[in-house]
Design a protein around this motif. Structure first.
Motif: not given
Length: 171
Positions: A32-53
Motif C-alpha cells: 500500500p503506497e501510503e503505508a510506512n511500516a509492517a507489523i508482524i504479530t504471532a501467538a508463538d515466538p518467531l523471527v521475521g523480516a520483510a523483503l522489499g524491492s
C-alpha cells in the motif's frame, strides 16, 4: 502481517501458518503506497523480516528490513540517518506518542522537531544525519532509503551497555 499507515490505521496483508522450525512467507503483490511500516504479530515466538524491492527503469534492488526493538520512553536515543534517508517512527501503543527529534554534533544548531505519532501509526520524519530522539511513549524506529531503483533500511536500537574492561589476547 499488516501494513501500518500514518493515521494509525492498518491493512491486513495476509496470515502465515507455520509449524515448528519452519520457514514461511506471505507474498505481497502490491505494498500500500501510503503505508510506512509492517507489523508482524504471532501467538508463538518467531523471527521475521520483510523483503522489499525497488524498480525504476532498468534498475532493480532488493533489501531485507529487519525487526526493530521497542525503545524506552523518556530516553535519548541516537539515530544515524544516512544522506537521503528517512526516519520512520512507529507507535505500537494504544495512546498517541509525543516525539522530539533534535540534531547533535554538527547538526546541533538544527531546531528540534516535535511530532505526534497516533496510536498504531507509522510516520516519516525528516531528521538530521545525527539525531537524538526522545518519546513519552514506547516507539519503534528505523531508517529507510529508497532512491530510484535502490533500496535499503536498518533498525534504530538503544545504546548497548559497554564493558568497563576489555581483554586483549595476543598471539
Amino acid at each position: 502481517v499488516r501494513a501500518v499507515f500514518p493515521d494509525g490505521s492498518s491493512e491486513d496483508l495476509g496470515t502465515i501458518e507455520y509449524g515448528d522450525a519452519a520457514v514461511a512467507d506471505v507474498p505481497i503483490a502490491h505494498w500500500p503506497e501510503e503505508a510506512n511500516a509492517a507489523i508482524i504479530t504471532a501467538a508463538d515466538p518467531l523471527v521475521g523480516a520483510a523483503l522489499g524491492s525497488a524498480d525504476q527503469g532498468p534498475e532493480h534492488d532488493y533489501a531485507w528490513f529487519t525487526p526493530a526493538p521497542v525503545l524506552d520512553t523518556e530516553t535519548d536515543i541516537a539515530a544515524a540517518v544516512v544522506p537521503g534517508g528517512q526516519l520512520v517512527v512507529v507507535n505500537p501503543g494504544t495512546e498517541a506518542a509525543e516525539v522530539r527529534i533534535a540534531g547533535t554534533g554538527t547538526d546541533s544548531d538544527r531546531a528540534a522537531v516535535r511530532l505526534t505519532v497516533p496510536a498504531g501509526g507509522a510516520v516519516v520524519a525528516q531528521a538530521p544525519s545525527a539525531a537524538l530522539v526522545t518519546s513519552d511513549a514506547p516507539i519503534v524506529m528505523g531508517v529507510r532509503l529508497a532512491s530510484g531503483g535502490n533500496i535499503a533500511g536498518y533498525p534504530v536500537s538503544e545504546l548497548n551497555e559497554r564493558a568497563s574492561t576489555i581483554t586483549v589476547y595476543t598471539r
